[in-house]
Design a protein around this motif. Structure first.
Motif, PDB file in Angstrom:
ATOM      1  N   ASP A 111      -2.623 -13.110  11.178  1.00 44.37           N
ATOM      2  CA  ASP A 111      -1.846 -12.803  12.381  1.00 44.37           C
ATOM      3  C   ASP A 111      -0.350 -12.809  12.087  1.00 44.37           C
ATOM      4  N   GLN A 112       0.089 -13.773  11.280  1.00 42.13           N
ATOM      5  CA  GLN A 112       1.510 -13.836  10.915  1.00 42.13           C
ATOM      6  C   GLN A 112       1.916 -12.637  10.070  1.00 42.13           C
ATOM      7  N   LEU A 113       1.040 -12.234   9.161  1.00 38.69           N
ATOM      8  CA  LEU A 113       1.344 -11.077   8.310  1.00 38.69           C
ATOM      9  C   LEU A 113       1.329  -9.790   9.124  1.00 38.69           C
ATOM     10  N   ARG A 114       0.399  -9.685  10.057  1.00 41.12           N
ATOM     11  CA  ARG A 114       0.357  -8.506  10.942  1.00 41.12           C
ATOM     12  C   ARG A 114       1.665  -8.371  11.705  1.00 41.12           C
ATOM     13  N   GLU A 115       2.200  -9.489  12.164  1.00 41.56           N
ATOM     14  CA  GLU A 115       3.464  -9.457  12.899  1.00 41.56           C
ATOM     15  C   GLU A 115       4.608  -9.096  11.967  1.00 41.56           C
ATOM     16  N   ALA A 116       4.559  -9.611  10.730  1.00 41.39           N
ATOM     17  CA  ALA A 116       5.641  -9.364   9.776  1.00 41.39           C
ATOM     18  C   ALA A 116       5.746  -7.886   9.417  1.00 41.39           C
ATOM     19  N   VAL A 117       4.613  -7.202   9.238  1.00 43.78           N
ATOM     20  CA  VAL A 117       4.655  -5.800   8.795  1.00 43.78           C
ATOM     21  C   VAL A 117       5.061  -4.851   9.914  1.00 43.78           C
ATOM     22  N   LYS A 118       5.236  -5.369  11.118  1.00 46.26           N
ATOM     23  CA  LYS A 118       5.699  -4.515  12.217  1.00 46.26           C
ATOM     24  C   LYS A 118       7.203  -4.264  12.131  1.00 46.26           C
ATOM     25  N   GLY A 119       7.930  -5.175  11.467  1.00 47.04           N
ATOM     26  CA  GLY A 119       9.383  -5.055  11.416  1.00 47.04           C
ATOM     27  C   GLY A 119       9.886  -4.611  10.065  1.00 47.04           C
ATOM     28  N   GLU A 120      11.190  -4.761   9.862  1.00 43.99           N
ATOM     29  CA  GLU A 120      11.805  -4.442   8.578  1.00 43.99           C
ATOM     30  C   GLU A 120      11.412  -5.516   7.568  1.00 43.99           C
ATOM     31  N   VAL A 121      10.675  -5.137   6.562  1.00 45.86           N
ATOM     32  CA  VAL A 121      10.180  -6.131   5.616  1.00 45.86           C
ATOM     33  C   VAL A 121      10.070  -5.525   4.220  1.00 45.86           C
ATOM     34  N   ILE A 122      10.304  -6.367   3.219  1.00 45.52           N
ATOM     35  CA  ILE A 122      10.148  -5.998   1.814  1.00 45.52           C
ATOM     36  C   ILE A 122       9.243  -7.047   1.183  1.00 45.52           C
ATOM     37  N   PHE A 123       8.314  -6.603   0.355  1.00 50.86           N
ATOM     38  CA  PHE A 123       7.454  -7.532  -0.375  1.00 50.86           C
ATOM     39  C   PHE A 123       7.860  -7.508  -1.842  1.00 50.86           C
ATOM     40  N   ALA A 124       8.298  -8.653  -2.339  1.00 49.37           N
ATOM     41  CA  ALA A 124       8.768  -8.752  -3.726  1.00 49.37           C
ATOM     42  C   ALA A 124       7.971  -9.835  -4.461  1.00 49.37           C
ATOM     43  N   ARG A 125       7.943  -9.699  -5.780  1.00 49.65           N
ATOM     44  CA  ARG A 125       7.199 -10.640  -6.613  1.00 49.65           C
ATOM     45  C   ARG A 125       5.744 -10.764  -6.148  1.00 49.65           C
ATOM     46  N   VAL A 126       5.169  -9.616  -5.764  1.00 50.31           N
ATOM     47  CA  VAL A 126       3.771  -9.631  -5.345  1.00 50.31           C
ATOM     48  C   VAL A 126       2.916  -8.949  -6.402  1.00 50.31           C
ATOM     49  N   ALA A 127       1.667  -9.354  -6.472  1.00 52.78           N
ATOM     50  CA  ALA A 127       0.710  -8.730  -7.384  1.00 52.78           C
ATOM     51  C   ALA A 127       0.121  -7.500  -6.707  1.00 52.78           C
ATOM     52  N   PRO A 128      -0.358  -6.533  -7.490  1.00 57.62           N
ATOM     53  CA  PRO A 128      -0.933  -5.331  -6.880  1.00 57.62           C
ATOM     54  C   PRO A 128      -2.068  -5.627  -5.904  1.00 57.62           C
ATOM     55  N   GLU A 129      -2.856  -6.684  -6.195  1.00 60.51           N
ATOM     56  CA  GLU A 129      -3.965  -6.981  -5.288  1.00 60.51           C
ATOM     57  C   GLU A 129      -3.480  -7.445  -3.912  1.00 60.51           C
ATOM     58  N   ASP A 130      -2.239  -7.931  -3.829  1.00 60.18           N
ATOM     59  CA  ASP A 130      -1.676  -8.301  -2.526  1.00 60.18           C
ATOM     60  C   ASP A 130      -1.470  -7.077  -1.645  1.00 60.18           C
ATOM     61  N   LYS A 131      -1.314  -5.931  -2.288  1.00 55.93           N
ATOM     62  CA  LYS A 131      -1.063  -4.700  -1.546  1.00 55.93           C
ATOM     63  C   LYS A 131      -2.249  -4.354  -0.641  1.00 55.93           C
ATOM     64  N   TYR A 132      -3.452  -4.711  -1.078  1.00 59.17           N
ATOM     65  CA  TYR A 132      -4.651  -4.448  -0.271  1.00 59.17           C
ATOM     66  C   TYR A 132      -4.541  -5.144   1.079  1.00 59.17           C
ATOM     67  N   ARG A 133      -4.084  -6.395   1.051  1.00 62.73           N
ATOM     68  CA  ARG A 133      -3.958  -7.158   2.297  1.00 62.73           C
ATOM     69  C   ARG A 133      -2.849  -6.577   3.166  1.00 62.73           C
ATOM     70  N   ILE A 134      -1.765  -6.150   2.555  1.00 62.70           N
ATOM     71  CA  ILE A 134      -0.657  -5.555   3.322  1.00 62.70           C
ATOM     72  C   ILE A 134      -1.131  -4.291   4.031  1.00 62.70           C
ATOM     73  N   VAL A 135      -1.841  -3.427   3.294  1.00 63.22           N
ATOM     74  CA  VAL A 135      -2.375  -2.194   3.879  1.00 63.22           C
ATOM     75  C   VAL A 135      -3.329  -2.522   5.024  1.00 63.22           C
ATOM     76  N   SER A 136      -4.199  -3.509   4.804  1.00 66.60           N
ATOM     77  CA  SER A 136      -5.187  -3.891   5.825  1.00 66.60           C
ATOM     78  C   SER A 136      -4.513  -4.359   7.103  1.00 66.60           C
ATOM     79  N   MET A 137      -3.453  -5.152   6.977  1.00 73.74           N
ATOM     80  CA  MET A 137      -2.768  -5.664   8.159  1.00 73.74           C
ATOM     81  C   MET A 137      -2.040  -4.549   8.917  1.00 73.74           C
ATOM     82  N   CYS A 138      -1.488  -3.596   8.184  1.00 78.43           N
ATOM     83  CA  CYS A 138      -0.860  -2.439   8.842  1.00 78.43           C
ATOM     84  C   CYS A 138      -1.904  -1.651   9.635  1.00 78.43           C
TER      85      CYS A 138
END
Length: 923
Positions: free
Chosen positions: A606-633
């Motif tokens: 829920d916190q990540l879903r809220e975070a991706v609604k605004g201006e956000v940058i993901f740094a020092r993340v592994a490629p597998e983290d991208k799956y979760r980011i896409v899912s929350m969007c």
């Protein structure tokens, strides 16, 4: 063979003797040819399978069984029952041709992507039976002894047996662009792939040499395991497929409702028998089904894929074209996509002065400047020394490309490649300098001390120790500083000055590399170590570098913002660098939130879903983290396009609505998982593809508008007939209606499918998931505007002909030549109204004259065809009986030819009013 029972970590810890015994091999001679053949028969080829392949027959048949295609099959059957078998055959032929065309286009796209994809290296150097031999990579097996050198792609998971300065680019697996040191000794750091003496399939040797023993091949490698997980994911129907299914249901209800209404009216107003009323109603149902929709959709998609291919975006599925147009979030990598993937030195900092370096990229010959003046190195000895260290303390080579326009191949690290470009801009030549200053010893870079040292014998007779590395490490071994040619003590004040310069560069997103030197009287360096060599150095200066943004990225980002598309940068780079680049190119503002991989783990969904609604940058993340980011969007209702090039990017690419793989740097697993491949790895190509996707959707809507426009004047004559109780004979027969739908309208409608992007299409927000192809605007325009005007003109044409023959003093003819001329004139008037309508519908708000009346050749050929077909029906006697047509006179043609001109001018006035009163709106 028990090799599949051990993990990578267990293999990494085995003593060499036990390892070779387990693999039935030898650390000196490798496998025997016989053992290798037996193992190959057991474990199979060293290939990454493409996942479960679809049955080619089923793949072919799916093009004929969509909901819209099924509606057309049923329409053909209805036509047979309605006593018009020729119509049924025509409808089925349209369905068959469209299915074949769709299958052919997708096959062509698949062949193109297969040709683009190149999996593991073609050949590897292997030792078998004690002899070195070259083998095709797919033939290597566990136990094989493989020799690696800089530039080699690693063909399988393997244990390092011998190593000399070995560094490996593991970004395909980890997303981290900094090369990783590999050693013979076992050590396991944090992370799934952080085993020091194991190299993994799909990664690349950037520097050094090694001999490794293969422990896993093919789908058993880490590369293969991730590929297997990715292949098990299922793709849902594309938004276009879902929308076409929704439209089909709408059209089915509409057609059946109209048919039922005409059936009832025929019985109670005209007193037709039930059977005749039923046949009449069936004809009207078929007339209201847009038989040309599927061919137009397929042509629009195929045209879109061809346009995108020319603009460096290769689509694997036709439906993916339109999905791009609906995209409202792009999760993008930084390196190579937003940036040039070419580390470039921007500034050189010396304690007493700073130099700028102009020009970016390997072919852009910039200059070193001081106070905006070109630098003569003879006048700046301290700068000259720093450049000398950058040139000689460097193991990276840049290999010129074979083909013009291709990027050079870096044999080494991007950082050292940037130094090579810097020294080339200064006019220095490595071969010449090595003759004057040969290398006596190298202490290679390692991730612990984060420095590299070379010992050079200079032409002045002195022996120099050249060191470069991270400032935080290098400054600890310096006790003096070079200022204007003089060596002075490195005081705390100087250290503070250096540290401030470093922090200033970091704040700009620049990466600093420090340089130092000393001289030595030693002559034997066999026992040289970092401990006894890297000490009492003299600090020289800093080189600040950056992977510069692509030149076209600024306009691409601006287009995205204007089009209502949010960009989320997802990178393995540092927070400072990521935010600096993102702010610089306009993705986010300074107020944007930066979330690291570690912070992301602490966030709930829920916190990540809220975070991706605004201006956000993901740094020092592994490629597998991208799956979760896409899912929350997606959980927020966003349509997401996600980029990637590594193996670990594949799940996110598969999960995204549009997975976008890099064609140049991307792994084959990423390309296999993606829907689109960028042949130039350029973010701007994504934006171009989105624009084309929006155009495709707009063109399908234009087709619907055009088709429904003709339905109104086609239906109105039947309404007159029914409401008058048959007193007004049918001004248009069912066969004439179907002539418009399947004959005259078809080619101009297909021409609309190839219409170019309308100016301003990227200034509108993405369409919402709740928006449908058939909108209220389309219904109003087709029934209440274009269709109404065409109805008035065609009905006037019918009564005008009857007036010429004595009506209203003579009753309206229900048969004979007068009736056939009147119905022919009605048909011809509809055709000429459609000539004007197809030109008017090409643009929503922009002037037809601005886009060019003659700019769409397909529509012009379509207009020519429909007029020729009309002339054929009018003047060829043997078709008169079938279509109820008759010859028209010259003054009839003069009336018809005049129809389009006022219709075009009226619509131009309407569009002018719309532009003035509805500026900035969607329709």
């Amino acid at each position: 063979m028990p090799n599949d029972k051990l993990t990578d970590d267990q293999y990494a810890q085995l003593p060499v003797g036990e390892l070779t015994k387990d693999l039935n091999s030898s650390a000196q001679t490798g496998l025997t040819a016989t053992a290798a053949q037996q193992e190959l028969a057991t474990v199979g080829k060293n290939v990454i399978q493409k996942g479960k392949q679809e049955n080619e027959l089923l793949n072919f048949l799916k093009n004929f069984v969509s909901l819209m295609a099924c509606l057309l099959w049923v329409s053909g059957i209805i036509a047979f029952f309605a006593g018009t078998p020729e119509l049924g055959i025509a409808i089925w032929a349209v369905n068959i041709i469209n299915g074949l065309f769709s299958y052919w286009e997708e096959r062509a796209a698949k062949k193109a992507t297969d040709a683009l994809s190149k999996l593991l290296p073609s050949y590897v150097n292997v030792i078998r039976d004690g002899k070195q031999t070259q083998l095709v990579a797919e033939d290597i097996v566990p136990g094989d002894l493989v020799e690696l050198q800089a530039g080699d792609a690693i063909p399988a998971d393997a244990r390092v047996l011998t190593s000399s300065s070995l560094q490996v680019d593991e970004s395909a697996l980890t997303g981290e662009s900094v090369p990783v040191d590999k050693f013979v000794e076992y050590k396991h750091s944090d992370g799934q792939f952080a085993i020091q003496n194991i190299v993994f399939a799909g990664t690349v040797v950037t520097s050094g040499t090694a001999t490794v023993m293969v422990i896993e091949t093919g789908m058993n490698t880490e590369f293969g395991k991730i590929a297997s997980l990715t292949q098990n994911q299922k793709k849902t129907d594309s938004p276009l497929t879902q929308e076409l299914n929704h439209l089909t249901r709408q059209l089915s209800i509409l057609s059946l409702s109209i048919g039922l209404a005409f059936f009832i009216l025929a019985i109670f107003f005209v007193h037709y028998p039930v059977a005749k009323s039923f046949i009449f109603a069936l004809g009207m149902i078929v007339a209201f089904i847009p038989e040309g929709l599927l061919p137009t959709v397929t042509l629009s998609l195929a045209h879109g894929t061809q346009v995108m291919a020319k603009r460096h975006a290769l689509l694997k599925s036709l439906d993916s074209v339109e999905t791009l147009g609906e995209t409202n979030v792009i999760c993008s990598d930084k390196t190579g996509t937003l940036t040039q993937n070419q580390m470039t030195v921007n500034h050189i900092w010396l304690p007493d002065q700073e130099f700028t370096v102009t020009g970016t990229g390997y072919y852009n010959n910039g200059k070193i400047q001081f106070q905006n003046q070109d630098v003569d190195l003879k006048n700046y000895p301290d700068l000259n020394l720093l450049l000398d260290i950058a040139l000689l303390n460097n193991d990276t080579k840049i290999q010129e490309p074979k083909n013009a326009g291709d990027a050079p191949k870096i044999l080494g690290t991007p950082t050292e490649a940037g130094l090579n470009i810097l020294t080339a801009k200064a006019g220095l030549n490595l071969a010449d300098r090595l003759q004057d200053s040969p290398r006596l010893k190298e202490l290679p870079f390692d991730s612990t001390r984060r420095m590299m040292t070379t010992i050079q014998k200079n032409q002045d007779g002195k022996t120099y120790v050249y060191t470069k590395g991270a400032l935080s490490n290098l400054i600890t071994v310096c006790d003096t500083i070079l200022i204007d040619g003089k060596v002075e003590p490195l005081t705390p004040e100087y250290k503070s000055q250096i540290d401030q310069a470093n922090r200033d560069y970091a704040a700009q997103g620049l990466r600093s590399l420090a340089f130092a030197y000393t001289t030595t009287d030693a002559t034997n360096f066999d026992n040289a170590t970092p401990a006894n060599t890297e000490q009492h150095l003299t600090f020289v200066g800093l080189a600040a570098m950056q992977d510069p943004p692509r030149e076209e990225i600024y306009e691409a980002v601006r287009k995205c913002h204007t089009a209502g598309i949010r960009i989320i940068m997802v990178t393995g780079d540092s927070t400072l660098t990521a935010k600096s680049i993102a702010v610089k190119i306009g993705i986010v503002s300074d107020a944007a939130r930066v979330i690291t991989g570690e912070e992301m783990k602490q966030l709930s969904d829920d916190q990540l879903r809220e975070a991706v609604k605004g201006e956000v940058i993901f740094a020092r993340v592994a490629p597998e983290d991208k799956y979760r980011i896409v899912s929350m969007c997606q959980a927020n209702g966003d349509v997401v396009a996600s980029t990637g090039d590594g193996v670990n990017d594949a799940p996110a690419l598969k999960k995204a609505n549009i997975g976008i793989a890099m064609g140049v740097t991307g792994t084959d697993v990423a390309k296999d998982a993606a829907d689109m491949i960028l042949t130039d790895d350029n973010f701007a190509s994504i934006v171009n593809a989105i624009e084309e996707g929006r155009t495709v959707y707009s063109n399908i809507q234009k087709f619907l508008l055009y088709i429904f426009t003709s339905n109104v004047p086609e239906a109105f004559p039947s309404i007159l007939f029914l409401l008058s109780g048959g007193a007004i004979p049918l001004p248009l027969t069912v066969m004439q209606i179907l002539t418009v739908d399947l004959g005259t309208d078809m080619l101009p409608a297909l021409g609309l499918g190839a219409e170019q992007s309308e100016p301003g299409i990227m200034e509108r927000p993405p369409r919402k998931e709740t928006d449908h192809l058939l909108t209220k605007t389309i219904i109003w325009k087709s029934f209440g505007y274009y269709g109404l005007i065409a109805t008035v003109i065609s009905t006037f044409a019918y009564f005008f002909v009857n007036w010429q023959y004595g009506w209203p003093h003579v009753a309206l003819a229900a048969s004979g030549n007068t009736y056939m001329v009147a119905t022919t004139m009605t048909l011809a008037a509809i055709v000429f109204c459609q000539v004007a309508n197809v030109l008017n519908i090409r643009t929503q708000r922009n002037s037809l004259f601005k886009v060019g009346i003659f700019s769409n050749h397909r529509i012009l050929w379509g207009i020519a065809f429909e007029i020729c077909l009309l002339a054929f029906l009018v003047y060829v006697p043997f078709v008169h009986g079938l279509f109820g047509t008759a010859n028209l006179s010259l003054h009839d043609w003069l009336f018809l030819i005049c129809i389009p001109i006022p219709l075009i001018l009226i619509d131009e006035l309407r569009k002018w009013i719309v532009r003035k009163t509805m500026k900035g709106t969607n329709q």
